[in-house]
Design a protein around this motif. Structure first.
Motif, PDB file in Angstrom:
ATOM      1  N   GLU A 112      71.060  -2.815 113.598  1.00  0.00           N
ATOM      2  CA  GLU A 112      71.336  -1.388 113.638  1.00  0.00           C
ATOM      3  C   GLU A 112      72.277  -1.000 112.494  1.00  0.00           C
ATOM      4  O   GLU A 112      73.273  -1.664 112.236  1.00  0.00           O
ATOM      5  CB  GLU A 112      71.990  -1.023 114.980  1.00  0.00           C
ATOM      6  CG  GLU A 112      72.043   0.466 115.264  1.00  0.00           C
ATOM      7  CD  GLU A 112      70.667   1.058 115.512  1.00  0.00           C
ATOM      8  OE1 GLU A 112      70.447   2.213 115.095  1.00  0.00           O
ATOM      9  OE2 GLU A 112      69.821   0.373 116.106  1.00  0.00           O
ATOM     10  N   GLY A 113      71.934   0.061 111.793  1.00  0.00           N
ATOM     11  CA  GLY A 113      72.796   0.570 110.731  1.00  0.00           C
ATOM     12  C   GLY A 113      72.470   0.056 109.344  1.00  0.00           C
ATOM     13  O   GLY A 113      72.984   0.594 108.356  1.00  0.00           O
ATOM     14  N   LEU A 114      71.626  -0.978 109.241  1.00  0.00           N
ATOM     15  CA  LEU A 114      71.318  -1.523 107.925  1.00  0.00           C
ATOM     16  C   LEU A 114      70.580  -0.512 107.054  1.00  0.00           C
ATOM     17  O   LEU A 114      70.773  -0.485 105.827  1.00  0.00           O
ATOM     18  CB  LEU A 114      70.494  -2.811 108.070  1.00  0.00           C
ATOM     19  CG  LEU A 114      70.076  -3.508 106.774  1.00  0.00           C
ATOM     20  CD1 LEU A 114      71.288  -3.840 105.911  1.00  0.00           C
ATOM     21  CD2 LEU A 114      69.265  -4.762 107.075  1.00  0.00           C
ATOM     22  N   ARG A 115      69.784   0.339 107.663  1.00  0.00           N
ATOM     23  CA  ARG A 115      69.046   1.356 106.906  1.00  0.00           C
ATOM     24  C   ARG A 115      69.986   2.213 106.063  1.00  0.00           C
ATOM     25  O   ARG A 115      69.647   2.603 104.925  1.00  0.00           O
ATOM     26  CB  ARG A 115      68.239   2.232 107.878  1.00  0.00           C
ATOM     27  CG  ARG A 115      67.649   3.526 107.293  1.00  0.00           C
ATOM     28  CD  ARG A 115      66.648   3.244 106.205  1.00  0.00           C
ATOM     29  NE  ARG A 115      66.075   4.459 105.642  1.00  0.00           N
ATOM     30  CZ  ARG A 115      66.661   5.237 104.743  1.00  0.00           C
ATOM     31  NH1 ARG A 115      67.864   4.934 104.276  1.00  0.00           N
ATOM     32  NH2 ARG A 115      66.049   6.311 104.275  1.00  0.00           N
ATOM     33  N   ASP A 116      71.192   2.484 106.553  1.00  0.00           N
ATOM     34  CA  ASP A 116      72.145   3.305 105.811  1.00  0.00           C
ATOM     35  C   ASP A 116      72.908   2.510 104.768  1.00  0.00           C
ATOM     36  O   ASP A 116      73.723   3.085 104.030  1.00  0.00           O
ATOM     37  CB  ASP A 116      73.149   3.946 106.777  1.00  0.00           C
ATOM     38  CG  ASP A 116      72.522   5.028 107.630  1.00  0.00           C
ATOM     39  OD1 ASP A 116      71.445   5.530 107.258  1.00  0.00           O
ATOM     40  OD2 ASP A 116      73.116   5.374 108.676  1.00  0.00           O
ATOM     41  N   ARG A 117      72.663   1.206 104.683  1.00  0.00           N
ATOM     42  CA  ARG A 117      73.356   0.357 103.712  1.00  0.00           C
ATOM     43  C   ARG A 117      72.394  -0.204 102.665  1.00  0.00           C
ATOM     44  O   ARG A 117      72.609  -1.272 102.124  1.00  0.00           O
ATOM     45  CB  ARG A 117      74.112  -0.754 104.452  1.00  0.00           C
ATOM     46  CG  ARG A 117      75.347  -0.224 105.178  1.00  0.00           C
ATOM     47  CD  ARG A 117      76.107  -1.295 105.960  1.00  0.00           C
ATOM     48  NE  ARG A 117      75.555  -1.455 107.295  1.00  0.00           N
ATOM     49  CZ  ARG A 117      74.983  -2.560 107.755  1.00  0.00           C
ATOM     50  NH1 ARG A 117      74.866  -3.610 106.961  1.00  0.00           N
ATOM     51  NH2 ARG A 117      74.532  -2.614 108.989  1.00  0.00           N
ATOM     52  N   ILE A 118      71.342   0.576 102.388  1.00  0.00           N
ATOM     53  CA  ILE A 118      70.412   0.257 101.306  1.00  0.00           C
ATOM     54  C   ILE A 118      70.769   1.129 100.107  1.00  0.00           C
ATOM     55  O   ILE A 118      70.975   2.339 100.234  1.00  0.00           O
ATOM     56  CB  ILE A 118      68.950   0.505 101.727  1.00  0.00           C
ATOM     57  CG1 ILE A 118      68.621  -0.285 103.010  1.00  0.00           C
ATOM     58  CG2 ILE A 118      68.003   0.122 100.595  1.00  0.00           C
ATOM     59  CD1 ILE A 118      68.765  -1.792 102.873  1.00  0.00           C
ATOM     60  N   TRP A 119      70.854   0.500  98.934  1.00  0.00           N
ATOM     61  CA  TRP A 119      71.215   1.187  97.688  1.00  0.00           C
ATOM     62  C   TRP A 119      70.044   1.064  96.716  1.00  0.00           C
ATOM     63  O   TRP A 119      69.331   0.068  96.710  1.00  0.00           O
ATOM     64  CB  TRP A 119      72.426   0.524  97.044  1.00  0.00           C
ATOM     65  CG  TRP A 119      73.646   0.350  97.899  1.00  0.00           C
ATOM     66  CD1 TRP A 119      73.746  -0.315  99.093  1.00  0.00           C
ATOM     67  CD2 TRP A 119      74.962   0.826  97.607  1.00  0.00           C
ATOM     68  NE1 TRP A 119      75.033  -0.285  99.554  1.00  0.00           N
ATOM     69  CE2 TRP A 119      75.804   0.404  98.661  1.00  0.00           C
ATOM     70  CE3 TRP A 119      75.503   1.539  96.538  1.00  0.00           C
ATOM     71  CZ2 TRP A 119      77.168   0.685  98.679  1.00  0.00           C
ATOM     72  CZ3 TRP A 119      76.875   1.824  96.560  1.00  0.00           C
ATOM     73  CH2 TRP A 119      77.689   1.407  97.624  1.00  0.00           C
ATOM     74  N   TRP A 120      69.889   2.064  95.870  1.00  0.00           N
ATOM     75  CA  TRP A 120      68.870   2.005  94.826  1.00  0.00           C
ATOM     76  C   TRP A 120      69.556   1.915  93.461  1.00  0.00           C
ATOM     77  O   TRP A 120      70.425   2.727  93.129  1.00  0.00           O
ATOM     78  CB  TRP A 120      67.971   3.233  94.853  1.00  0.00           C
ATOM     79  CG  TRP A 120      66.844   3.162  93.853  1.00  0.00           C
ATOM     80  CD1 TRP A 120      66.782   3.766  92.634  1.00  0.00           C
ATOM     81  CD2 TRP A 120      65.623   2.416  93.978  1.00  0.00           C
ATOM     82  NE1 TRP A 120      65.606   3.463  92.003  1.00  0.00           N
ATOM     83  CE2 TRP A 120      64.867   2.630  92.803  1.00  0.00           C
ATOM     84  CE3 TRP A 120      65.088   1.599  94.977  1.00  0.00           C
ATOM     85  CZ2 TRP A 120      63.616   2.052  92.595  1.00  0.00           C
ATOM     86  CZ3 TRP A 120      63.842   1.023  94.769  1.00  0.00           C
ATOM     87  CH2 TRP A 120      63.113   1.247  93.594  1.00  0.00           C
ATOM     88  N   GLY A 121      69.160   0.915  92.678  1.00  0.00           N
ATOM     89  CA  GLY A 121      69.674   0.776  91.330  1.00  0.00           C
ATOM     90  C   GLY A 121      68.891   1.678  90.392  1.00  0.00           C
ATOM     91  O   GLY A 121      67.734   1.387  90.064  1.00  0.00           O
ATOM     92  N   ALA A 122      69.495   2.767  89.964  1.00  0.00           N
ATOM     93  CA  ALA A 122      68.789   3.791  89.187  1.00  0.00           C
ATOM     94  C   ALA A 122      69.081   3.631  87.700  1.00  0.00           C
ATOM     95  O   ALA A 122      70.242   3.596  87.287  1.00  0.00           O
ATOM     96  CB  ALA A 122      69.195   5.190  89.648  1.00  0.00           C
ATOM     97  N   GLY A 123      68.025   3.566  86.893  1.00  0.00           N
ATOM     98  CA  GLY A 123      68.180   3.470  85.449  1.00  0.00           C
ATOM     99  C   GLY A 123      68.047   4.801  84.745  1.00  0.00           C
ATOM    100  O   GLY A 123      68.243   4.878  83.534  1.00  0.00           O
ATOM    101  N   SER A 124      67.728   5.849  85.472  1.00  0.00           N
ATOM    102  CA  SER A 124      67.538   7.168  84.870  1.00  0.00           C
ATOM    103  C   SER A 124      68.063   8.234  85.821  1.00  0.00           C
ATOM    104  O   SER A 124      68.297   7.981  87.010  1.00  0.00           O
ATOM    105  CB  SER A 124      66.056   7.423  84.574  1.00  0.00           C
ATOM    106  OG  SER A 124      65.333   7.542  85.786  1.00  0.00           O
ATOM    107  N   ASN A 125      68.199   9.441  85.327  1.00  0.00           N
ATOM    108  CA  ASN A 125      68.589  10.554  86.183  1.00  0.00           C
ATOM    109  C   ASN A 125      67.519  10.828  87.233  1.00  0.00           C
ATOM    110  O   ASN A 125      67.827  11.118  88.393  1.00  0.00           O
ATOM    111  CB  ASN A 125      68.829  11.809  85.346  1.00  0.00           C
ATOM    112  CG  ASN A 125      70.056  11.687  84.453  1.00  0.00           C
ATOM    113  OD1 ASN A 125      70.836  10.744  84.577  1.00  0.00           O
ATOM    114  ND2 ASN A 125      70.215  12.638  83.538  1.00  0.00           N
TER     115      ASN A 125
END
Length: 340
Positions: free
Chosen positions: A177-190
């Protein structure tokens, strides 16, 4: 108040100058550094994932082991290349590792960067659908991962199962529970930062991004973060997002530091092409006496916009020296910038 952690690429080399000469060394030393960083008061231990390279690759055994050996520090990735991942199997691995760590997993995922081999994800059995790019494939896998991490049933149960089932459709187990809110995306562009905000992922911005307007790296990164926040607000998400930036920062406090990093070779941004079409800007490194570092970092607009700072560490110099690097920042630089 910012969180400060380390980010290790987990290189190893048989060179006599390396203190990390094998895959076993890289893995075991990564766990030891997470333990040391927690003891020093750092907030996070993050690891990069590269395939077909003498670097850390399969993250979940490492994350689970580090989670079992620590009790407070965040354990994360920056980033897992989703072109190589089965999102359902990944959800099971991530759920197990997060439960072992007591809900401390922070998973950075992304489309990934150029790899050691051509289209390496094809060797893993993945290929884009008709009319898609490998970037489309990565984002589609990320969306599937986010969906199954909600913990809702979606699979039709066998009417004659080996073991009794709960009622209704079945979900993947183990669910954390709660892992869904602890996913990050590494963004290379705006644009991909805006997409991450719309999907409800936290943002990771590294030491390089697409060069979108020719301004200094930290200025472009700050603009990327502001666009992300605007998109997050427009999407109407209930929680506040988290945003991390990565930097190579070394406080020159003794002769070792000055010998390794006191040459002033990377004090300017660099521009290059990470593939045939993408012009990228690489952010500068910082290496100076602690007092000067405080002044330099206070002018970094990207750091100012983020809530989490990840310090890239030279892992092949060994656990003891890397713990020294982290401690020097935490004790002699970070407090003057408002950390705790």
């Amino acid at each position: 108040m910012k969180k400060i952690g380390f980010l290790s690429f987990g290189h190893w080399s048989p060179s006599p100058h390396s203190q990390t000469r094998s895959a076993a060394d890289a893995l075991l030393q990564s766990i030891d550094l997470a333990v040391a960083a927690e003891e020093l008061g750092a907030d996070g231990a993050y690891f990069r994932v590269h395939h077909f390279a003498r670097q850390l690759a399969s993250p979940f055994p490492l994350l689970a082991a580090a989670g079992a050996k620590t009790s407070r520090i965040e354990i994360g990735t920056a980033v897992i290349d989703m072109r190589y991942e089965n999102p359902l199997y990944m959800a099971e691995d991530a759920g197990a590792a997060d439960l072992i760590a007591g809900g401390r997993l922070q998973l950075g995922i992304s489309r990934g960067s150029p790899e050691q081999v051509i289209d390496g994800w094809r060797y893993f059995g993945f290929r884009p659908a008709e009319g898609e790019t490998d970037s489309d494939m990565a984002r589609h896998s990320a969306e599937i991962l986010l969906d199954v991490l909600r913990g809702e049933g979606f699979a039709r149960p066998n009417p004659r199962p080996m073991f009794p089932n709960p009622p209704g459709l079945l979900r993947l187990e183990p669910h954390s529970e709660g892992l869904r809110d602890r996913i990050w995306w590494g963004a290379g562009s705006n644009a991909t930062a805006v997409w991450a905000a719309e999907k409800g992922m936290n943002l990771q911005s590294s030491t390089l991004k697409d060069d979108e307007d020719g301004r200094p790296f930290h200025v472009q990164q700050a603009e990327q973060i502001r666009k992300y926040r605007e998109a997050w607000k427009a999407a109407g998400h209930a929680r506040e997002p988290r945003i991390s930036v990565s930097r190579s920062i070394f406080a020159l406090t003794d002769d070792r530091d000055r010998a390794y990093f006191g040459h002033g070779n990377q004090e300017d941004d660099q521009v290059g092409f990470i593939d045939e079409k993408t012009r990228a800007i690489f952010g500068r490194s910082y290496a100076a006496e602690p007092g000067l570092l405080v002044k330099q970092l206070a002018q970094d607009e990207g750091i100012a916009e983020a809530d989490t700072l990840l310090l890239t560490v030279p892992n092949q110099l060994g656990v003891e020296y890397n713990a020294h690097v982290i401690e020097a920042i935490l004790t002699q630089v970070a407090p003057a910038l408002g950390w705790r």
